[in-house]
Design an enzyme around this catalytic site. Structure first.
Site, PDB file in Angstrom:
ATOM      1  N   HIS A  57    -102.290 -64.567  74.613  1.00 19.76           N
ATOM      2  CA  HIS A  57    -101.042 -64.350  73.873  1.00 19.76           C
ATOM      3  C   HIS A  57    -101.111 -63.227  72.837  1.00 19.76           C
ATOM      4  O   HIS A  57    -100.091 -62.923  72.211  1.00 19.76           O
ATOM      5  CB  HIS A  57    -100.642 -65.651  73.164  1.00 19.76           C
ATOM      6  N   HIS A  72     -98.797 -59.227  69.411  1.00 23.74           N
ATOM      7  CA  HIS A  72     -98.684 -60.672  69.608  1.00 23.74           C
ATOM      8  C   HIS A  72     -97.571 -60.922  70.605  1.00 23.74           C
ATOM      9  O   HIS A  72     -96.413 -60.580  70.357  1.00 23.74           O
ATOM     10  CB  HIS A  72     -98.389 -61.364  68.275  1.00 23.74           C
TER      11      HIS A  72
END
Length: 149
Positions: A57, A72
């Protein structure tokens, strides 16, 4: 100076619009955020450098000047335990801007109940170290998001 480019296509919304107080409050660092197109895509390196941190992620690339840039992929996506993400690079890899790092599907993230908004943050920087920060604009992967002076 380091030019930081968009790791994916979408709409720049700025950090203040990120639905997470850690990012919207610039606690991690200054930068901006991209609301990605709702289709499978590959997040690419926003700068030339070395991948020093890599998770399904999120990833950090440190450029030759020592600037760490965090990408992110979505908000609270760590809770997905890697589902819907595929690493296509490895920690320690030397990458060029635009090299593929993580394959993922923003629409699947949304279906899982998470935000697909992607903060792109200059780690350990101050807001005045950045210039020309995009806050509201359509971008393609590789378009300039900001300059780190």
């Amino acid at each position: 100076m380091t030019t930081v480019t968009s790791p994916l296509a979408g709409r720049v919304i700025g950090l203040a619009a990120v639905p997470d107080p850690v990012f919207s409050g610039s606690m991690v660092g200054p930068g901006t955020a991209v609301d990605p197109l709702p289709e499978p895509t590959v997040a690419v390196a926003p700068v030339d450098g070395i991948i020093v941190s890599l998770h399904p992620h999120a990833f950090v690339v440190v450029d030759p000047l020592g600037h760490g840039v965090l990408t992110h992929l979505g908000i609270d996506t760590v809770q997905l335990n890697g589902d819907g993400f595929e690493l296509v690079a490895a920690k320690g890899d030397t990458v060029r801007r635009g090299d593929p790092v993580v394959r993922w599907d923003p629409a699947a993230v949304v279906r899982a109940g998470k935000s697909a908004v992607c903060p792109v943050v200059a780690l350990e920087a101050t807001a005045d170290a950045l210039s020309d920060v995009l806050m509201d604009s359509a971008v393609r992967s590789g378009d300039t998001l900001f300059n780190w002076i």
